[in-house]
Design an enzyme around this catalytic site. Structure first.
Site, PDB file in Angstrom:
ATOM      1  CB  ALA A  50       1.801  -4.604  17.952  1.00 54.09           C
TER       2      ALA A  50
ATOM      3  CD1 TRP B  38      13.359  -7.989  14.443  1.00 52.85           C
ATOM      4  CD2 TRP B  38      13.725  -9.731  15.797  1.00 52.85           C
ATOM      5  NE1 TRP B  38      14.673  -8.333  14.311  1.00 52.85           N
ATOM      6  CE2 TRP B  38      14.935  -9.409  15.122  1.00 52.85           C
ATOM      7  CE3 TRP B  38      13.724 -10.788  16.704  1.00 52.85           C
ATOM      8  CZ2 TRP B  38      16.115 -10.089  15.328  1.00 52.85           C
ATOM      9  CZ3 TRP B  38      14.906 -11.466  16.903  1.00 52.85           C
ATOM     10  CH2 TRP B  38      16.074 -11.123  16.218  1.00 52.85           C
ATOM     11  CG  HIS B  39       8.086  -9.001  20.230  1.00 55.44           C
ATOM     12  ND1 HIS B  39       8.053  -9.856  21.309  1.00 55.44           N
ATOM     13  CD2 HIS B  39       8.128  -9.780  19.130  1.00 55.44           C
ATOM     14  CE1 HIS B  39       8.072 -11.109  20.881  1.00 55.44           C
ATOM     15  NE2 HIS B  39       8.121 -11.083  19.565  1.00 55.44           N
TER      16      HIS B  39
ATOM     17  CB  VAL C 108      -0.931   0.004   1.217  1.00 51.02           C
ATOM     18  CG1 VAL C 108      -1.613   1.362   1.366  1.00 51.02           C
ATOM     19  CG2 VAL C 108      -1.975  -1.089   1.079  1.00 51.02           C
TER      20      VAL C 108
END
Length: 388
Positions: free
Chosen positions: A332, A297-298, A38
């Site tokens: 998240a 990676w969180h 997108v």
């Protein structure tokens, strides 16, 4: 406290694998465009009318638009559409539609430290525990143990312990590098900028050393070796023929008597570090933790949820972008802080809110389709315009 894993048959379960099963993909009210990005939200006043993708020369119009591109890309899509820090957007020549945030977008991430252990173990397990540091939450720390440190012949000979500060106080920033959708946003996790994070990680590594180097578990202290996610490790972790060959040469060297493997690991992976000596020196040990820390990676909090009156909030408690009539974020990035539980269930909660909203508004129609701006696994035709 035990911890669950998003694994099936020793493979990580992605959102696509977990939710887009064959029955779901066959639904008549779902269309998926693969290998597409997108590049622009289409906005008219307070309403999002759709999205545009160059890959398929595709315009998708929708009654409601949900961004699920993750905590690093959802805010980037919003900022390219003019929703973000007014000063930063104007500096890039982006017209400001809504100024959100008086400071850079916040990015919080778990802090981790890799400690490979040359001792094979049959199971993959984890535990959550409390640091006990004054003012910190319970269950704020996390340790996992893996039977292997990588996919190749070297990694399968190395066990892995992985430590996280699961409720960090440090926070970073995310900004646009360019209006170009192909340019990745600039992310600074600002790790260990809060002293409480450093103190907890240092204590956790010492705890792990006491647990692992034990006569009943592993009496050889020399097998406990430190490693960081260094550029060398990153290069060696990539799938490829060259790495397979290199690992096939280095791996068998670990099967010989103990002295040589430890020397090899120190020289090749650890820059000559002797971990027992590092543990004994408080200043050297703190420097080692600072040097070895990395994000795992969180990331969360880049489109923070909050009161619409709060100028630093991006979405309201329902996940709708403040100032928009029909634009939502469902990943998240809306979490105000990193949870002690796994952070991938946000989309499930947003789906519930979306269902409730549809019932309240009575605008639901049979076979309603939703445009989800992330890649998956089915197709469409280039040049199409879809109304959803």
């Amino acid at each position: 406290m035990s911890a669950g894993f998003s694994n099936r048959d020793d493979q990580r379960v992605s959102a696509a694998a977990g939710y887009l099963d064959p029955a779901t993909r066959a639904r008549p009210n779902l269309k998926i465009w693969d290998d597409s990005t997108v590049e622009q939200l289409q906005l008219e006043g307070r309403r999002a009318t759709g999205v545009w993708s160059r890959a398929w020369t595709l315009t998708v119009t929708a009654g409601r638009v949900f961004l699920t591109a993750g905590a690093l890309q959802s805010p980037a899509i919003l900022m390219r559409a003019g929703i973000g820090s007014g000063a930063a957007l104007r500096a890039l020549g982006i017209p400001v539609r809504r100024s959100a945030g008086r400071r850079p977008q916040s990015a919080r991430s778990s802090r981790g430290l890799w400690l490979p252990l040359a001792w094979r173990r049959p199971n993959f397990t984890a535990m959550r525990f409390s640091s006990g540091l004054a003012g910190c939450d319970t269950s704020d720390m996390y340790i996992t143990a893996s039977t292997r440190g990588g996919w190749h012949a070297l990694g399968t000979r190395l066990g892995l312990y992985f430590l996280l500060c699961n409720r960090p106080y440090s926070s970073g920033s995310l900004t646009l590098a360019s209006p170009d959708p192909k340019a990745y946003p600039l992310v600074d996790l600002n790790l260990l900028s809060d002293a409480r994070d450093l103190e907890r990680l240092v204590a956790a590594v010492r705890l792990l050393a006491r647990l692992v180097v034990h006569p009943q578990l592993n009496p050889w202290a020399g097998d406990f070796l430190p490693a960081s996610y260094s550029p060398l490790i990153k290069r060696l972790s990539k799938y490829g023929t060259a790495n397979r060959i290199v690992a096939s040469i280095l791996g068998p060297m670990l099967d010989v008597p103990a002295g040589l493997p430890q020397l090899l690991i120190r020289l090749v992976l650890l820059n000559g570090t002797a971990f027992q000596a590092t543990l004994a020196d408080d200043r050297a040990f703190e420097a080692f933790v600072r040097q070895s820390v990395f994000g795992v990676w969180h990331p969360v909090g880049t489109c923070r949820m909050g009161d619409p009156a709060d100028r630093t909030a991006v979405v309201n408690p329902e996940g709708r972008v403040i100032g928009s009539a029909n634009l939502y974020v469902a990943d998240a990035s809306i979490m105000p802080r990193l949870p002690t539980a796994n952070d991938h269930d946000c989309g499930e909660n947003r789906r519930f809110v979306a269902k409730v909203d549809l019932r309240k508004s009575r605008r639901a129609r049979e076979n309603q389709e939703q445009a989800l701006p992330h890649s998956s696994n089915a197709g469409g035709r280039p040049g199409d315009k879809w109304n959803i």
